[in-house]
Design a protein around this motif. Structure first.
Motif, PDB file in Angstrom:
ATOM      1  N   VAL A  54      -3.914  43.948 -51.043  1.00  0.00           N
ATOM      2  CA  VAL A  54      -4.010  43.700 -52.378  1.00  0.00           C
ATOM      3  C   VAL A  54      -2.399  42.624 -52.893  1.00  0.00           C
ATOM      4  O   VAL A  54      -1.778  43.216 -52.154  1.00  0.00           O
ATOM      5  CB  VAL A  54      -3.802  45.452 -53.230  1.00  0.00           C
ATOM      6  CG1 VAL A  54      -4.157  45.034 -54.312  1.00  0.00           C
ATOM      7  CG2 VAL A  54      -5.045  45.755 -52.845  1.00  0.00           C
ATOM      8  N   CYS A  55      -3.441  41.615 -52.768  1.00  0.00           N
ATOM      9  CA  CYS A  55      -2.137  41.067 -53.236  1.00  0.00           C
ATOM     10  C   CYS A  55      -2.158  40.166 -54.858  1.00  0.00           C
ATOM     11  O   CYS A  55      -3.354  40.317 -55.129  1.00  0.00           O
ATOM     12  CB  CYS A  55      -1.804  39.379 -52.048  1.00  0.00           C
ATOM     13  SG  CYS A  55      -2.405  39.656 -50.708  1.00  0.00           S
ATOM     14  N   ILE A  56      -1.201  40.551 -55.190  1.00  0.00           N
ATOM     15  CA  ILE A  56      -1.364  40.168 -56.715  1.00  0.00           C
ATOM     16  C   ILE A  56       0.140  39.738 -57.069  1.00  0.00           C
ATOM     17  O   ILE A  56       1.390  40.106 -56.337  1.00  0.00           O
ATOM     18  CB  ILE A  56      -1.182  41.469 -57.444  1.00  0.00           C
ATOM     19  CG1 ILE A  56      -2.055  42.341 -57.523  1.00  0.00           C
ATOM     20  CG2 ILE A  56      -1.012  41.258 -58.849  1.00  0.00           C
ATOM     21  CD1 ILE A  56      -2.570  44.035 -58.017  1.00  0.00           C
ATOM     22  N   GLU A  57       0.010  38.447 -57.751  1.00  0.00           N
ATOM     23  CA  GLU A  57       1.086  37.744 -57.655  1.00  0.00           C
ATOM     24  C   GLU A  57       0.656  36.484 -59.341  1.00  0.00           C
ATOM     25  O   GLU A  57      -0.184  36.549 -59.589  1.00  0.00           O
ATOM     26  CB  GLU A  57       0.797  36.315 -57.159  1.00  0.00           C
ATOM     27  CG  GLU A  57       2.283  35.567 -57.354  1.00  0.00           C
ATOM     28  CD  GLU A  57       2.074  34.129 -56.407  1.00  0.00           C
ATOM     29  OE1 GLU A  57       1.969  33.511 -55.591  1.00  0.00           O
ATOM     30  OE2 GLU A  57       2.559  34.866 -55.376  1.00  0.00           O
ATOM     31  N   LEU A  63      -5.830  38.993 -43.401  1.00  0.00           N
ATOM     32  CA  LEU A  63      -4.973  38.269 -44.262  1.00  0.00           C
ATOM     33  C   LEU A  63      -6.167  36.558 -43.549  1.00  0.00           C
ATOM     34  O   LEU A  63      -6.125  36.178 -44.031  1.00  0.00           O
ATOM     35  CB  LEU A  63      -4.375  39.005 -44.679  1.00  0.00           C
ATOM     36  CG  LEU A  63      -3.591  37.770 -45.932  1.00  0.00           C
ATOM     37  CD1 LEU A  63      -4.769  38.608 -47.540  1.00  0.00           C
ATOM     38  CD2 LEU A  63      -2.172  38.343 -46.472  1.00  0.00           C
ATOM     39  N   ALA A  64      -4.593  37.133 -42.718  1.00  0.00           N
ATOM     40  CA  ALA A  64      -4.948  35.645 -42.160  1.00  0.00           C
ATOM     41  C   ALA A  64      -5.998  34.926 -41.391  1.00  0.00           C
ATOM     42  O   ALA A  64      -6.944  33.799 -41.624  1.00  0.00           O
ATOM     43  CB  ALA A  64      -3.317  35.320 -40.780  1.00  0.00           C
ATOM     44  N   GLU A  65      -7.109  35.391 -41.085  1.00  0.00           N
ATOM     45  CA  GLU A  65      -8.274  34.852 -39.942  1.00  0.00           C
ATOM     46  C   GLU A  65      -9.325  34.901 -41.563  1.00  0.00           C
ATOM     47  O   GLU A  65     -10.301  33.729 -41.843  1.00  0.00           O
ATOM     48  CB  GLU A  65      -8.793  36.223 -39.673  1.00  0.00           C
ATOM     49  CG  GLU A  65      -8.199  36.583 -38.960  1.00  0.00           C
ATOM     50  CD  GLU A  65      -9.175  37.542 -37.781  1.00  0.00           C
ATOM     51  OE1 GLU A  65      -8.221  38.272 -36.675  1.00  0.00           O
ATOM     52  OE2 GLU A  65     -10.082  38.545 -38.226  1.00  0.00           O
ATOM     53  N   GLU A  66      -9.438  35.441 -42.677  1.00  0.00           N
ATOM     54  CA  GLU A  66      -9.964  35.646 -43.969  1.00  0.00           C
ATOM     55  C   GLU A  66      -9.741  33.986 -44.795  1.00  0.00           C
ATOM     56  O   GLU A  66      -9.932  33.206 -45.519  1.00  0.00           O
ATOM     57  CB  GLU A  66     -10.492  36.512 -44.541  1.00  0.00           C
ATOM     58  CG  GLU A  66     -11.137  37.761 -43.827  1.00  0.00           C
ATOM     59  CD  GLU A  66     -10.770  38.814 -44.819  1.00  0.00           C
ATOM     60  OE1 GLU A  66     -11.918  40.109 -43.401  1.00  0.00           O
ATOM     61  OE2 GLU A  66     -11.566  39.268 -45.503  1.00  0.00           O
ATOM     62  N   THR A  67      -8.511  34.076 -44.799  1.00  0.00           N
ATOM     63  CA  THR A  67      -7.777  33.662 -46.462  1.00  0.00           C
ATOM     64  C   THR A  67      -7.207  32.307 -45.893  1.00  0.00           C
ATOM     65  O   THR A  67      -7.025  30.857 -46.067  1.00  0.00           O
ATOM     66  CB  THR A  67      -7.453  33.698 -47.229  1.00  0.00           C
ATOM     67  OG1 THR A  67      -5.590  34.313 -46.763  1.00  0.00           O
ATOM     68  CG2 THR A  67      -7.463  35.241 -47.710  1.00  0.00           C
ATOM     69  N   GLY A  68      -6.438  32.352 -44.336  1.00  0.00           N
ATOM     70  CA  GLY A  68      -5.268  31.028 -44.559  1.00  0.00           C
ATOM     71  C   GLY A  68      -3.950  31.522 -43.832  1.00  0.00           C
ATOM     72  O   GLY A  68      -3.369  30.585 -43.667  1.00  0.00           O
ATOM     73  N   CYS A  69      -3.904  32.779 -44.581  1.00  0.00           N
ATOM     74  CA  CYS A  69      -2.414  32.350 -45.833  1.00  0.00           C
ATOM     75  C   CYS A  69      -0.962  33.725 -44.590  1.00  0.00           C
ATOM     76  O   CYS A  69      -2.538  34.495 -43.786  1.00  0.00           O
ATOM     77  CB  CYS A  69      -2.406  33.622 -46.781  1.00  0.00           C
ATOM     78  SG  CYS A  69      -3.381  32.070 -48.635  1.00  0.00           S
ATOM     79  N   ASP A  70      -0.354  33.308 -44.332  1.00  0.00           N
ATOM     80  CA  ASP A  70       0.556  34.198 -43.636  1.00  0.00           C
ATOM     81  C   ASP A  70       0.752  35.316 -44.614  1.00  0.00           C
ATOM     82  O   ASP A  70       1.025  34.326 -46.347  1.00  0.00           O
ATOM     83  CB  ASP A  70       1.499  33.280 -43.101  1.00  0.00           C
ATOM     84  CG  ASP A  70       1.657  32.671 -42.775  1.00  0.00           C
ATOM     85  OD1 ASP A  70       0.113  33.120 -41.594  1.00  0.00           O
ATOM     86  OD2 ASP A  70       1.832  31.500 -42.409  1.00  0.00           O
ATOM     87  N   ALA A  71       1.168  36.337 -44.931  1.00  0.00           N
ATOM     88  CA  ALA A  71       2.041  37.529 -45.865  1.00  0.00           C
ATOM     89  C   ALA A  71       2.765  38.263 -44.602  1.00  0.00           C
ATOM     90  O   ALA A  71       3.099  38.581 -43.359  1.00  0.00           O
ATOM     91  CB  ALA A  71       0.741  38.208 -46.054  1.00  0.00           C
ATOM     92  N   VAL A  72       3.312  39.248 -46.265  1.00  0.00           N
ATOM     93  CA  VAL A  72       4.069  40.780 -45.306  1.00  0.00           C
ATOM     94  C   VAL A  72       3.592  41.658 -45.970  1.00  0.00           C
ATOM     95  O   VAL A  72       3.198  41.339 -47.174  1.00  0.00           O
ATOM     96  CB  VAL A  72       5.757  40.108 -45.487  1.00  0.00           C
ATOM     97  CG1 VAL A  72       6.490  39.270 -44.498  1.00  0.00           C
ATOM     98  CG2 VAL A  72       6.026  40.125 -47.026  1.00  0.00           C
ATOM     99  N   VAL A  73       3.335  42.940 -45.541  1.00  0.00           N
ATOM    100  CA  VAL A  73       3.193  44.191 -46.537  1.00  0.00           C
ATOM    101  C   VAL A  73       4.325  44.108 -46.755  1.00  0.00           C
ATOM    102  O   VAL A  73       5.505  44.496 -46.583  1.00  0.00           O
ATOM    103  CB  VAL A  73       3.257  45.466 -45.457  1.00  0.00           C
ATOM    104  CG1 VAL A  73       2.629  46.727 -45.360  1.00  0.00           C
ATOM    105  CG2 VAL A  73       1.727  45.241 -44.600  1.00  0.00           C
ATOM    106  N   GLU A  74       4.429  45.113 -47.995  1.00  0.00           N
ATOM    107  CA  GLU A  74       5.695  45.456 -49.299  1.00  0.00           C
ATOM    108  C   GLU A  74       5.594  46.902 -49.105  1.00  0.00           C
ATOM    109  O   GLU A  74       6.054  47.438 -49.222  1.00  0.00           O
ATOM    110  CB  GLU A  74       5.358  44.792 -50.377  1.00  0.00           C
ATOM    111  CG  GLU A  74       5.964  42.934 -50.029  1.00  0.00           C
ATOM    112  CD  GLU A  74       5.678  42.500 -51.718  1.00  0.00           C
ATOM    113  OE1 GLU A  74       5.094  43.210 -53.376  1.00  0.00           O
ATOM    114  OE2 GLU A  74       7.041  41.295 -51.899  1.00  0.00           O
ATOM    115  N   THR A  87       3.491  34.359 -48.010  1.00  0.00           N
ATOM    116  CA  THR A  87       4.403  33.874 -47.605  1.00  0.00           C
ATOM    117  C   THR A  87       4.019  32.016 -47.320  1.00  0.00           C
ATOM    118  O   THR A  87       4.993  31.972 -46.933  1.00  0.00           O
ATOM    119  CB  THR A  87       5.462  34.813 -46.747  1.00  0.00           C
ATOM    120  OG1 THR A  87       4.406  34.080 -45.429  1.00  0.00           O
ATOM    121  CG2 THR A  87       5.979  36.016 -46.719  1.00  0.00           C
ATOM    122  N   GLY A  88       3.012  32.303 -47.456  1.00  0.00           N
ATOM    123  CA  GLY A  88       2.321  30.543 -46.760  1.00  0.00           C
ATOM    124  C   GLY A  88       0.909  30.425 -45.933  1.00  0.00           C
ATOM    125  O   GLY A  88       0.783  31.332 -46.190  1.00  0.00           O
TER     126      GLY A  88
END
Length: 169
Positions: free
Chosen positions: A28-31, A66-77, A110-111
């Motif tokens: 769940v990425c909310i920004e 998340l990386a496979e489906e969207t191309g984005c890097d992320a961290v769990v908060e 994050t990227g």
């Protein structure tokens, strides 16, 4: 069961027990009042995420998916909650009762750069204003994830989302 698969489970007595089970992790990425959604090949919007592989930690699976489906890097908060839903055989895609155990994480991108999933089921990922989500043909997982993120229930549980109108299993 020794394997995490979507196959028919076999009871201890050797008797077939119809049904499938899936353990999945969702991001769940909310920004800035927007949520990151992925459009599946079935033309239904959903949260990035998916199956937790055998011996994989769900915490790691959500970042991988998340990386496979969207191309984005992320961290769990943070962990948002767990959703267990049983889809009756009459409504399930495979025609047998299905249980999905979904672990929802609040994740921060994050990227990376949004792109379709190479050789996968996600054909597009977009940041969508939260008020516009209601107009989309979407998985009930989207509503569960948003409810968890917005209410942060102490138990990590929200009431079941009715599957009607634009909301799909």
């Amino acid at each position: 069961m020794s394997q995490e698969t979507d196959r028919t489970a076999v009871a201890n007595a050797g008797e077939s027990k119809r049904g499938t089970f899936r353990l999945a992790a969702y991001a769940v990425c909310i920004e800035d009042g927007r949520v990151l959604l992925a459009l599946a090949a079935s033309n239904c919007w959903t949260l990035p995420g998916g199956r937790v592989e055998h011996a994989e930690d769900p915490f790691d699976a959500v970042i991988r998916e998340l990386a496979e489906e969207t191309g984005c890097d992320a961290v769990v908060e943070r962990l948002l909650g767990v959703d267990s839903r049983v889809i009756p055989a009459a409504e399930a895609h495979a025609g047998v009762e299905h249980q999905n155990l979904g672990i929802f994480y609040q994740v921060r991108v994050t990227g990376g750069q949004l792109r379709p999933e190479p050789n996968g089921d996600t054909i597009e990922s977009v940041w969508t204003p939260i008020p516009e989500v209601i107009r989309l043909r979407r998985s009930s997982l989207v509503d569960v994830g948003l409810a968890l993120a917005q209410t942060l229930p102490a138990t990590g549980h929200v009431p079941p989302v009715p599957v009607v109108g634009l909301i799909q299993h």
